[in-house]
Write a protein that holds these residues in place. Structure first.
Motif, PDB file in Angstrom:
ATOM      1  N   MET A  26      54.028  32.567  42.035  1.00 55.09           N
ATOM      2  CA  MET A  26      53.641  32.515  43.455  1.00 55.09           C
ATOM      3  C   MET A  26      53.643  31.149  43.733  1.00 55.09           C
ATOM      4  SD  MET A  26      50.661  35.301  43.361  1.00 55.09           S
ATOM      5  CE  MET A  26      51.044  37.254  43.393  1.00 55.09           C
ATOM      6  N   THR A  27      52.976  30.292  42.744  1.00 57.51           N
ATOM      7  CA  THR A  27      52.704  28.791  43.138  1.00 57.51           C
ATOM      8  C   THR A  27      54.233  28.269  43.178  1.00 57.51           C
ATOM      9  OG1 THR A  27      52.281  28.394  40.802  1.00 57.51           O
ATOM     10  CG2 THR A  27      50.536  28.623  42.300  1.00 57.51           C
ATOM     11  N   SER A  28      55.142  28.682  42.370  1.00 60.52           N
ATOM     12  CA  SER A  28      56.380  28.065  42.324  1.00 60.52           C
ATOM     13  C   SER A  28      56.971  28.378  43.927  1.00 60.52           C
ATOM     14  CB  SER A  28      57.202  28.392  41.181  1.00 60.52           C
ATOM     15  OG  SER A  28      57.679  29.722  41.460  1.00 60.52           O
ATOM     16  N   ARG A  29      56.649  29.293  44.493  1.00 68.58           N
ATOM     17  CA  ARG A  29      57.104  29.601  45.743  1.00 68.58           C
ATOM     18  C   ARG A  29      56.529  29.041  46.781  1.00 68.58           C
ATOM     19  NH1 ARG A  29      60.062  31.389  41.510  1.00 68.58           N
ATOM     20  NH2 ARG A  29      61.786  32.415  42.155  1.00 68.58           N
ATOM     21  N   GLY A  30      55.375  28.205  46.662  1.00 68.29           N
ATOM     22  CA  GLY A  30      54.787  27.495  47.561  1.00 68.29           C
ATOM     23  C   GLY A  30      53.386  28.188  48.015  1.00 68.29           C
ATOM     24  N   TYR A  31      53.203  29.465  47.286  1.00 68.33           N
ATOM     25  CA  TYR A  31      51.649  29.883  47.760  1.00 68.33           C
ATOM     26  C   TYR A  31      50.563  29.092  46.783  1.00 68.33           C
ATOM     27  CZ  TYR A  31      54.587  33.872  49.638  1.00 68.33           C
ATOM     28  OH  TYR A  31      55.631  34.758  50.348  1.00 68.33           O
ATOM     29  N   THR A  32      49.377  29.196  47.623  1.00 68.73           N
ATOM     30  CA  THR A  32      48.344  28.904  46.764  1.00 68.73           C
ATOM     31  C   THR A  32      47.598  30.224  46.616  1.00 68.73           C
ATOM     32  OG1 THR A  32      46.946  28.481  48.863  1.00 68.73           O
ATOM     33  CG2 THR A  32      48.153  26.520  47.956  1.00 68.73           C
ATOM     34  N   VAL A  33      46.883  30.152  45.189  1.00 67.51           N
ATOM     35  CA  VAL A  33      46.082  31.427  44.787  1.00 67.51           C
ATOM     36  C   VAL A  33      44.945  31.029  44.313  1.00 67.51           C
ATOM     37  CG1 VAL A  33      46.619  33.218  42.918  1.00 67.51           C
ATOM     38  CG2 VAL A  33      48.684  32.163  43.891  1.00 67.51           C
ATOM     39  N   ASP A  34      43.993  32.004  44.550  1.00 70.41           N
ATOM     40  CA  ASP A  34      42.788  32.107  44.179  1.00 70.41           C
ATOM     41  C   ASP A  34      42.654  33.385  43.345  1.00 70.41           C
ATOM     42  OD1 ASP A  34      42.195  29.761  45.789  1.00 70.41           O
ATOM     43  OD2 ASP A  34      41.029  30.688  47.300  1.00 70.41           O
ATOM     44  N   TYR A  35      42.013  32.988  42.015  1.00 70.07           N
ATOM     45  CA  TYR A  35      41.691  34.284  41.208  1.00 70.07           C
ATOM     46  C   TYR A  35      40.333  34.605  41.126  1.00 70.07           C
ATOM     47  CZ  TYR A  35      41.816  36.860  36.768  1.00 70.07           C
ATOM     48  OH  TYR A  35      41.674  37.695  35.909  1.00 70.07           O
ATOM     49  N   VAL A  36      40.229  35.999  41.114  1.00 74.26           N
ATOM     50  CA  VAL A  36      38.830  36.474  40.965  1.00 74.26           C
ATOM     51  C   VAL A  36      38.866  37.630  39.847  1.00 74.26           C
ATOM     52  CG1 VAL A  36      39.029  38.076  42.791  1.00 74.26           C
ATOM     53  CG2 VAL A  36      36.807  37.498  42.036  1.00 74.26           C
ATOM     54  N   HIS A  37      37.740  37.783  39.016  1.00 76.56           N
ATOM     55  CA  HIS A  37      37.903  38.954  38.113  1.00 76.56           C
ATOM     56  C   HIS A  37      37.461  40.400  38.839  1.00 76.56           C
ATOM     57  CE1 HIS A  37      35.626  40.661  34.268  1.00 76.56           C
ATOM     58  NE2 HIS A  37      36.389  41.186  34.536  1.00 76.56           N
ATOM     59  N   ASP A  38      37.943  41.428  38.544  1.00 75.49           N
ATOM     60  CA  ASP A  38      37.684  42.405  39.442  1.00 75.49           C
ATOM     61  C   ASP A  38      36.383  42.814  39.399  1.00 75.49           C
ATOM     62  OD1 ASP A  38      38.092  43.325  36.725  1.00 75.49           O
ATOM     63  OD2 ASP A  38      39.066  45.287  37.403  1.00 75.49           O
ATOM     64  N   ASN A  39      35.692  42.571  38.033  1.00 74.58           N
ATOM     65  CA  ASN A  39      34.154  43.417  37.912  1.00 74.58           C
ATOM     66  C   ASN A  39      33.267  42.330  38.779  1.00 74.58           C
ATOM     67  OD1 ASN A  39      34.886  45.257  36.243  1.00 74.58           O
ATOM     68  ND2 ASN A  39      34.469  44.147  34.412  1.00 74.58           N
ATOM     69  N   VAL A  40      33.706  41.213  39.293  1.00 77.03           N
ATOM     70  CA  VAL A  40      32.911  40.294  40.035  1.00 77.03           C
ATOM     71  C   VAL A  40      33.266  39.908  41.479  1.00 77.03           C
ATOM     72  CG1 VAL A  40      31.642  39.508  37.916  1.00 77.03           C
ATOM     73  CG2 VAL A  40      33.729  38.266  39.099  1.00 77.03           C
ATOM     74  N   ALA A  41      34.240  40.786  41.711  1.00 72.53           N
ATOM     75  CA  ALA A  41      34.708  40.652  43.137  1.00 72.53           C
ATOM     76  C   ALA A  41      33.986  41.236  44.176  1.00 72.53           C
ATOM     77  CB  ALA A  41      36.325  41.137  43.274  1.00 72.53           C
ATOM     78  N   VAL A  42      33.762  40.488  45.244  1.00 70.54           N
ATOM     79  CA  VAL A  42      32.971  41.212  46.656  1.00 70.54           C
ATOM     80  C   VAL A  42      34.130  41.089  47.541  1.00 70.54           C
ATOM     81  CG1 VAL A  42      30.829  40.457  45.652  1.00 70.54           C
ATOM     82  CG2 VAL A  42      32.051  38.799  47.037  1.00 70.54           C
ATOM     83  N   VAL A  43      33.618  41.908  48.765  1.00 72.74           N
ATOM     84  CA  VAL A  43      34.619  42.011  49.776  1.00 72.74           C
ATOM     85  C   VAL A  43      34.961  40.615  50.436  1.00 72.74           C
ATOM     86  CG1 VAL A  43      32.927  42.527  51.391  1.00 72.74           C
ATOM     87  CG2 VAL A  43      35.446  43.588  51.900  1.00 72.74           C
ATOM     88  N   GLY A  44      33.641  39.871  50.541  1.00 71.10           N
ATOM     89  CA  GLY A  44      33.774  38.544  51.040  1.00 71.10           C
ATOM     90  C   GLY A  44      34.884  37.566  50.570  1.00 71.10           C
ATOM     91  N   ASP A  45      35.363  37.860  49.141  1.00 78.41           N
ATOM     92  CA  ASP A  45      36.343  37.044  48.727  1.00 78.41           C
ATOM     93  C   ASP A  45      37.425  37.134  49.142  1.00 78.41           C
ATOM     94  OD1 ASP A  45      34.583  36.351  46.386  1.00 78.41           O
ATOM     95  OD2 ASP A  45      35.135  38.044  45.348  1.00 78.41           O
ATOM     96  N   ALA A  46      37.838  38.067  50.153  1.00 78.89           N
ATOM     97  CA  ALA A  46      39.220  38.066  51.088  1.00 78.89           C
ATOM     98  C   ALA A  46      38.886  37.163  52.268  1.00 78.89           C
ATOM     99  CB  ALA A  46      39.324  39.487  51.443  1.00 78.89           C
ATOM    100  N   ILE A  47      37.888  36.708  52.706  1.00 75.47           N
ATOM    101  CA  ILE A  47      37.802  35.860  53.864  1.00 75.47           C
ATOM    102  C   ILE A  47      38.751  34.900  53.969  1.00 75.47           C
ATOM    103  CG2 ILE A  47      36.393  34.473  55.234  1.00 75.47           C
ATOM    104  CD1 ILE A  47      33.946  36.316  54.870  1.00 75.47           C
ATOM    105  N   GLY A  48      39.326  34.678  54.828  1.00 69.02           N
ATOM    106  CA  GLY A  48      40.242  33.441  54.727  1.00 69.02           C
ATOM    107  C   GLY A  48      41.545  33.479  53.950  1.00 69.02           C
TER     108      GLY A  48
END
Length: 283
Positions: A26-48
């Motif tokens: 993904m990053t080689s195609r110009g995207y930036t990526v934020d990683y989150v562990h599924d067990n601690v993910a919260v819906v607010g992680d998707a903001i922005g």
């Protein structure tokens, strides 16, 4: 590719090698990526974020439940979550030693089909592909099946507003595709056609949200209108600022916003709500 980052949801507190391969892709195609562990993910992680990638190993049903109705794009790479996302009533399986998929007539004219003609296309050497025999919602976009198995769908999606299996309109774009993380590095394990299909899935799923205000709030330096174009609110009603021309832009969940001769309301499409900004310089 610039703009808001992808939220990558995986099943590890630290990024594993196979997930790292996809993140590197993904990053080689110009995207930036934020990683989150599924067990601690919260819906607010998707903001922005421009979209969410649900990795094949992300097995938290709690995570899947609260991400199923966000109004940004989601690629559900874990087929076991397709029912939770209301994309299919069945979760399918995996085929080993596959080399090709068959593009449908619909797929040949849709961005997820990458401009490929209807019919079989080779996308890799012998690899394992995910597929779904599924019962789908009325809004399904059926793009490709496993070659020789016309009921086994390996690329499909829903556009915004497309009816899902529970009869509700999809709040954001949704995509499923053949990729399996245990195949290793997509850069080396898929040919040009396979990588083009992956690239188009990323681009199509994230396109509507890529240029939003990445703060996800109203009142930043730039505020996107419903077309996803950022404007400087300090310029008030001047040219090239708010949509003060009375044109209601698409993709704001059917909300109407008024011309600046009344109250200038800028549609802010973020993950959970439609925020309105009242111009200080209204006519």
């Amino acid at each position: 590719m610039s703009g808001c980052p992808i939220l990558f949801v995986g099943n590890s507190a630290t990024i594993g090698g196979t997930d790292q391969n996809m993140i590197d892709y993904m990053t080689s195609r110009g995207y930036t990526v934020d990683y989150v562990h599924d067990n601690v993910a919260v819906v607010g992680d998707a903001i922005g974020k421009s979209m969410i990638w649900i990795a094949e190993n992300a097995n938290s049903t709690t995570m899947a439940n609260f991400f199923s109705d966000v109004n940004i794009g989601v690629i559900v790479n874990r087929r076991q979550h397709l029912d939770t996302f209301f994309m299919s009533t069945t979760i399918g399986g995996n085929n080993n030693n596959e080399t090709s998929i068959t593009i449908s007539a619909v797929g040949s004219t849709h961005p997820l089909g990458a401009g490929l003609p209807a019919g079989p296309v080779t996308i890799s050497g012998n690899e394992s592909y995910s597929h779904v025999p599924g019962t789908f919602g009325a809004g399904i976009i059926q793009v490709a099946t496993i070659t020789g198995q016309p009921t086994q769908h390996c690329i499909f999606g829903y556009d915004v507003g497309g009816l899902r299996t529970n009869g509700t309109p999809s709040p954001g774009r949704r995509t499923f595709l053949f990729y399996r993380r245990n195949n290793g590095d997509p850069e080396t394990n898929y040919n040009t056609v396979g990588k083009t299909l992956l690239n188009n899935a990323l681009a199509w799923t994230s396109a509507l949200n890529r240029n939003l205000d990445c703060n996800g709030v109203c009142g930043g330096v730039s505020i996107p209108d419903c077309a996803g174009i950022c404007y400087d609110p300090s310029l008030g009603n001047a040219a090239n600022t708010h949509d003060c021309d009375g044109i209601c832009r698409p993709r704001c969940n059917g909300e109407v916003f008024e011309d600046c001769s009344k109250t200038c309301k800028i549609c802010i499409q973020n993950t959970f709500r439609l925020t309105r900004f009242r111009s200080r310089n209204k006519k």
